[in-house]
Design a protein around this motif. Sequence first.
Motif: not given
Lengths: 397, 397
Positions: A154, A356, A359-360, A363-364, A367-368, A371, B154, B178, B182, B359, B363-365
């Motif tokens: 992604l 992204l 996150m990949e 893990g999510a 993410g914040s 970001a 996000l 953002f 947030l 995500m 979750g990112a998976e």
Amino acid sequence: ALPQYLVRWVPIAGIAGILAGAASALLIWSLNQATRIRESHLWLIALLPLAGLVEGLLYLYIGRDVSGGNNLIFEQIQQPTRRLQFRMTPLILLTTFMTHLFGGSAGREGTALQTGASLADQLTRPFRLDERGRRILLMAGLSAGFGSVFGAPLAGAVFGMEVLAIGSVSYDAILPCFVASLIGNITTSALTEHEAAFRVGYVPYLNVRTLVLAAIAGAIFGAVGLAFSWIAHQIELFFKNHVRYVPMRPFFGGVLVALAAAAIHSTRYLGLGARPIVEAFALRVSPWDWLGKLLFTALTLGAGFKGGEVTPLFFVGATLGNALSRFIALPMPLLAAMGFVGVFAGAANTPIASTLLAMELFGAEAGSFAAIACIFSYLFSGHSGIYRTQRVQVNKY
Amino acid sequence: ALPQYLVRWVPIAGIAGILAGAASALLIWSLNQATRIRESHLWLIALLPLAGLVEGLLYLYIGRDVSGGNNLIFEQIQQPTRRLQFRMTPLILLTTFMTHLFGGSAGREGTALQTGASLADQLTRPFRLDERGRRILLMAGLSAGFGSVFGAPLAGAVFGMEVLAIGSVSYDAILPCFVASLIGNITTSALTEHEAAFRVGYVPYLNVRTLVLAAIAGAIFGAVGLAFSWIAHQIELFFKNHVRYVPMRPFFGGVLVALAAAAIHSTRYLGLGARPIVEAFALRVSPWDWLGKLLFTALTLGAGFKGGEVTPLFFVGATLGNALSRFIALPMPLLAAMGFVGVFAGAANTPIASTLLAMELFGAEAGSFAAIACIFSYLFSGHSGIYRTQRVQVNKY
């Protein structure tokens, strides 16, 4: 219309993805070999100047038309003139292997972008693509190269859309970019061993205090990303002004890199630096690791060695984040993760792809924080970066 | 310059985030109350026509200038003329509460976008923003509204940047979007109870077979997103053509919704539908649930009731994904998750925000599968959607 569009682009993007993914697998495998061999035969580093000379000669005599590398690809996307030659692929794979075998400090994404785009461009003629089609195809090639070499499809897809211009993204290549990046990633995963995952562990609650801390870290990451681009550029100008014969530039650069490694009695800043990156998530590393890697890489690439910037930027960012955990009250692995993507986000001007990527890879939950680091780094890294033909479409502020 | 930019925009975006987040918390709380009260006093549904009439009268006599709702906000961002009145906020909160208390089928994001943007716009004068500044502020308000009401900062940030135009994103509001999203999320989280997380469980390997399956599902999600927009629009036109007095439109719509619920002996398609969404991740639901919710919502909103489209679209998508697991060999919870974001991605034309939403919530998976669903849905949903003043900047194909 949509059916024709899909019948046309899904196969083209799929093939571009397979080609890029296979090249990335070959690249990953060859760099693993190069690293293994070098680490058990450290005398190879003494030959780094010669390796630089050979790389320079190869590009002077065989690869003059493709020596522009990533910047050439960006130019072709912005203003298409002529097809990227196939030889871009073997040349960049071979010279990147040499850089790593003999101990230059470099990455692999520049290589993956070049193999992805030049292999993709070989499809332009058989599929009779017009200018706009070719542009989309090259973006898909960039996406597939990035997504496959880092195992982050992604991030790769958005990278190909985001990297060409600062400040704006157009979706006209969204399907080809995603398909190519996902297929590229499937291909590389099938051909290589799974790489170790990074563990970020505990992520604190986001509140105003932790948000401000993350923003400060992001601003520092951006300043360092800017410093990297600037120093590498200054070194490049220095060699251009003082060494007329192009192949001698990486020769002298190789002398300096090898001497510097000897002077600090360490190979820590040579090659990809995969191990120190993993360390930065788990233990306290030297507070100057980031600067060491930054200077070794700026010297290696500024002198004209082939290879990418991004893995060294991950190294710089992760170790810088690690070092900042002495002053910034956030967990060390989280700061390492934020730096990993943050310095890159600023230097490449790709904040959403970098988020992204976090996150990949992490893990999510991260993410914040990632970001915030990426957005502030993006703002603090100025209006240029490691890709010099990137256009400024919308000012950052 | 950057320091002035930050000193200006971080506080403004922060305040916009706090305002939007507080409004979202009030909205979430009030809708929980409305749902609880309605479920224990089902006779309230018989009063739905009267509720519709009151909503219509309120907007006719007090809220005529703000009755454009989201479309008015988009217009003001694209072509600023005059400030969004503060009254947009209490009016939409009150009427959304009424829609839910009496059993209309609607969501909450439309409401959160309106409170986020209209509260943000109250800052335009005190901070002396020019046209461009106001545009950025309104985008930040949209981001904060979306991010806070769905607990996905996000996705919210990117939504505010992505929703205004189809096919392109500009980064000139990236920092305010953002920061506002947030801070909005921090505010709402502090004021409300944590909502239940969705569990996707096992995610298969992405390979060519599963990628093709995901793409097929995505295409179906896009077609259903398109169908929803189209049907709601047709219903709206029907009422416009056949009921001259505006407040009587939701009255008759309320009659039809209440009669339909009585006819099927079920309240399953009334209100937000939070419980069936959770069910869609865990058990086999009726293969026609998605159609039921689609029709109830199109009727409710097309007739002029106030409320959002997005939570119903999550319902439609999650239950449709659930139903598709009978034909498509992917795990049921994963298909529910893909549908949850996929139908929305197509109907709102926001593929990247929707991927981030997946995500953050799942979750990112699940990211790659969600991305494929969102991209294909985006392509298959046509060049319009639930936000009718959205511009087409770049054609999809």
